[in-house]
Every structure is written in C-alpha cells, then in structure tokens.
Design a protein around this motif. Structure first.
Motif, PDB file in Angstrom:
ATOM      1  N   ASP A  53       0.836  -1.206   0.000  1.00 33.90           N
ATOM      2  CA  ASP A  53       0.000   0.000   0.000  1.00 33.90           C
ATOM      3  C   ASP A  53       0.869   1.254   0.000  1.00 33.90           C
ATOM      4  O   ASP A  53       0.570   2.226  -0.696  1.00 33.90           O
ATOM      5  CB  ASP A  53      -0.938   0.009   1.208  1.00 33.90           C
ATOM      6  CG  ASP A  53      -2.053  -1.026   1.099  1.00 33.90           C
ATOM      7  OD1 ASP A  53      -2.309  -1.509  -0.035  1.00 33.90           O
ATOM      8  OD2 ASP A  53      -2.665  -1.364   2.139  1.00 33.90           O
ATOM      9  N   ASN A  56       2.349   1.668  -3.385  1.00 31.51           N
ATOM     10  CA  ASN A  56       1.288   2.100  -4.299  1.00 31.51           C
ATOM     11  C   ASN A  56       0.999   3.592  -4.127  1.00 31.51           C
ATOM     12  O   ASN A  56       0.834   4.318  -5.118  1.00 31.51           O
ATOM     13  CB  ASN A  56       0.025   1.269  -4.046  1.00 31.51           C
ATOM     14  CG  ASN A  56      -0.820   1.125  -5.284  1.00 31.51           C
ATOM     15  OD1 ASN A  56      -0.390   1.465  -6.370  1.00 31.51           O
ATOM     16  ND2 ASN A  56      -2.012   0.613  -5.119  1.00 31.51           N
ATOM     17  N   LYS A  57       0.961   4.073  -2.879  1.00 34.80           N
ATOM     18  CA  LYS A  57       0.731   5.496  -2.627  1.00 34.80           C
ATOM     19  C   LYS A  57       1.869   6.332  -3.211  1.00 34.80           C
ATOM     20  O   LYS A  57       1.634   7.362  -3.842  1.00 34.80           O
ATOM     21  CB  LYS A  57       0.600   5.765  -1.127  1.00 34.80           C
ATOM     22  CG  LYS A  57      -0.706   5.325  -0.534  1.00 34.80           C
ATOM     23  CD  LYS A  57      -0.743   5.578   0.960  1.00 34.80           C
ATOM     24  CE  LYS A  57      -1.984   4.993   1.593  1.00 34.80           C
ATOM     25  NZ  LYS A  57      -1.983   5.127   3.052  1.00 34.80           N
ATOM     26  N   ARG A  58       3.103   5.874  -2.985  1.00 32.41           N
ATOM     27  CA  ARG A  58       4.249   6.617  -3.525  1.00 32.41           C
ATOM     28  C   ARG A  58       4.219   6.624  -5.050  1.00 32.41           C
ATOM     29  O   ARG A  58       4.544   7.628  -5.684  1.00 32.41           O
ATOM     30  CB  ARG A  58       5.568   6.005  -3.036  1.00 32.41           C
ATOM     31  CG  ARG A  58       5.811   6.280  -1.584  1.00 32.41           C
ATOM     32  CD  ARG A  58       7.115   5.729  -1.121  1.00 32.41           C
ATOM     33  NE  ARG A  58       7.291   5.948   0.308  1.00 32.41           N
ATOM     34  CZ  ARG A  58       8.241   5.384   1.010  1.00 32.41           C
ATOM     35  NH1 ARG A  58       9.120   4.587   0.434  1.00 32.41           N
ATOM     36  NH2 ARG A  58       8.338   5.623   2.292  1.00 32.41           N
ATOM     37  N   PHE A  59       3.835   5.512  -5.632  1.00 38.29           N
ATOM     38  CA  PHE A  59       3.724   5.428  -7.089  1.00 38.29           C
ATOM     39  C   PHE A  59       2.693   6.427  -7.602  1.00 38.29           C
ATOM     40  O   PHE A  59       2.922   7.126  -8.594  1.00 38.29           O
ATOM     41  CB  PHE A  59       3.352   3.997  -7.496  1.00 38.29           C
ATOM     42  CG  PHE A  59       3.267   3.784  -8.965  1.00 38.29           C
ATOM     43  CD1 PHE A  59       4.415   3.731  -9.735  1.00 38.29           C
ATOM     44  CD2 PHE A  59       2.034   3.621  -9.584  1.00 38.29           C
ATOM     45  CE1 PHE A  59       4.344   3.530 -11.100  1.00 38.29           C
ATOM     46  CE2 PHE A  59       1.955   3.420 -10.937  1.00 38.29           C
ATOM     47  CZ  PHE A  59       3.112   3.377 -11.703  1.00 38.29           C
ATOM     48  N   GLU A  60       1.560   6.516  -6.904  1.00 35.47           N
ATOM     49  CA  GLU A  60       0.529   7.483  -7.295  1.00 35.47           C
ATOM     50  C   GLU A  60       1.047   8.914  -7.145  1.00 35.47           C
ATOM     51  O   GLU A  60       0.765   9.772  -7.995  1.00 35.47           O
ATOM     52  CB  GLU A  60      -0.732   7.268  -6.460  1.00 35.47           C
ATOM     53  CG  GLU A  60      -1.497   6.011  -6.828  1.00 35.47           C
ATOM     54  CD  GLU A  60      -2.679   5.739  -5.910  1.00 35.47           C
ATOM     55  OE1 GLU A  60      -3.010   6.613  -5.081  1.00 35.47           O
ATOM     56  OE2 GLU A  60      -3.259   4.649  -6.035  1.00 35.47           O
ATOM     57  N   GLU A  61       1.797   9.188  -6.065  1.00 35.48           N
ATOM     58  CA  GLU A  61       2.365  10.525  -5.873  1.00 35.48           C
ATOM     59  C   GLU A  61       3.331  10.865  -7.003  1.00 35.48           C
ATOM     60  O   GLU A  61       3.307  11.979  -7.537  1.00 35.48           O
ATOM     61  CB  GLU A  61       3.104  10.600  -4.533  1.00 35.48           C
ATOM     62  CG  GLU A  61       2.206  10.589  -3.321  1.00 35.48           C
ATOM     63  CD  GLU A  61       2.980  10.493  -2.012  1.00 35.48           C
ATOM     64  OE1 GLU A  61       4.236  10.511  -2.041  1.00 35.48           O
ATOM     65  OE2 GLU A  61       2.327  10.396  -0.961  1.00 35.48           O
ATOM     66  N   ASN A  63       3.328   9.595 -10.012  1.00 38.18           N
ATOM     67  CA  ASN A  63       2.539   9.795 -11.228  1.00 38.18           C
ATOM     68  C   ASN A  63       1.912  11.182 -11.256  1.00 38.18           C
ATOM     69  O   ASN A  63       1.891  11.845 -12.292  1.00 38.18           O
ATOM     70  CB  ASN A  63       1.450   8.727 -11.344  1.00 38.18           C
ATOM     71  CG  ASN A  63       1.922   7.487 -12.053  1.00 38.18           C
ATOM     72  OD1 ASN A  63       2.951   7.498 -12.717  1.00 38.18           O
ATOM     73  ND2 ASN A  63       1.186   6.415 -11.915  1.00 38.18           N
ATOM     74  N   THR A  64       1.404  11.621 -10.109  1.00 33.01           N
ATOM     75  CA  THR A  64       0.801  12.952 -10.027  1.00 33.01           C
ATOM     76  C   THR A  64       1.850  14.020 -10.313  1.00 33.01           C
ATOM     77  O   THR A  64       1.600  14.959 -11.076  1.00 33.01           O
ATOM     78  CB  THR A  64       0.186  13.162  -8.626  1.00 33.01           C
ATOM     79  OG1 THR A  64      -0.786  12.146  -8.377  1.00 33.01           O
ATOM     80  CG2 THR A  64      -0.457  14.523  -8.516  1.00 33.01           C
ATOM     81  N   ASP A  67       2.676  14.046 -13.965  1.00 31.09           N
ATOM     82  CA  ASP A  67       1.612  14.695 -14.729  1.00 31.09           C
ATOM     83  C   ASP A  67       1.703  16.218 -14.614  1.00 31.09           C
ATOM     84  O   ASP A  67       1.549  16.935 -15.610  1.00 31.09           O
ATOM     85  CB  ASP A  67       0.230  14.219 -14.249  1.00 31.09           C
ATOM     86  CG  ASP A  67      -0.067  12.781 -14.655  1.00 31.09           C
ATOM     87  OD1 ASP A  67       0.616  12.264 -15.572  1.00 31.09           O
ATOM     88  OD2 ASP A  67      -0.973  12.171 -14.047  1.00 31.09           O
TER      89      ASP A  67
END
Length: 119
Positions: A53, A56-61, A63-64, A67
C-alpha cells in the motif's frame, strides 16, 4: 490363566492408552506449532500488504508529480513557440527596416555621387 490373560489385556490396554495420550499430546503440540506458524505467516502477509500500500501510494504521488511536470512542460513549450514566433516577426520587421534604410543610404550615395560628378 484367565487372570493372567486378563492382566496381559489390561497391560496392553494401558500401553495403548499411554500411546494414545502421547499421540494426543504430540498432535496438540503440532497444532500449537502450526497455529504459531500460521499467525507468523499471517503477520508477514499483513506487513507485505502494508508495504505494498505504501509503495502504491508513492507510485501514485510520483505519477501525479510527473503529470504536473508534463503539464508545465507543455505550457513552457507553447510559451517558447509563441516567443519564437514573436521574435521571428520582430526580426522580419527589423530586416525590412534595414533593407529600407539601406535603400535610402544607397539613394543618398547615388545622389551625392551625381552631385560630385556635376560639379
């Protein structure tokens, strides 16, 4: 003889009972050991889920952030293209002005030359 046979049967029954008790205690200790191992595996699995988890959170950060950087780069690229276009327009205007001034200088030189020739 029947008493002796009965004693042997009782002895064998006691041995069977002792063997069963030994087996039962072995089974109980095996169950306890398996329960501990299962709890340990379960804890490890929960730790892995927590770490997953977090990743996954770091990956989303990331990605953000990528972007956002991509959007900023797109805006910068558009601004650079617009600035290049303005510079090209200004250079073309300056080039036309230099050509015009060069023609005026050439005309003035011709006139000065013709005046020299007349005198």
């Amino acid at each position: 003889m029947s008493e002796q046979l009965l004693q042997q049967l009782l002895q064998e029954l006691k041995e069977i009972k002792t063997a069963q008790q030994t087996q039962n205690s072995s089974i109980k200790s095996l169950k306890a050991s398996m329960g501990e191992k299962f709890a340990e595996v379960n804890n490890n699995f929960e730790d892995v889920n927590i770490r997953f988890d977090e990743v996954n959170k770091r990956f989303e950060e990331v990605n953000t952030k990528i972007d956002k950087l991509s959007d900023k780069m797109d805006l910068q690229h558009i601004e650079n293209v617009n600035a290049d276009n303005r510079l090209m327009n200004d250079l073309n205007t300056l080039k036309d002005s230099v050509i015009f001034v060069n023609r005026k200088v050439a005309d003035a030189e011709l006139e000065i030359n013709s005046l020299k020739n007349r005198m």
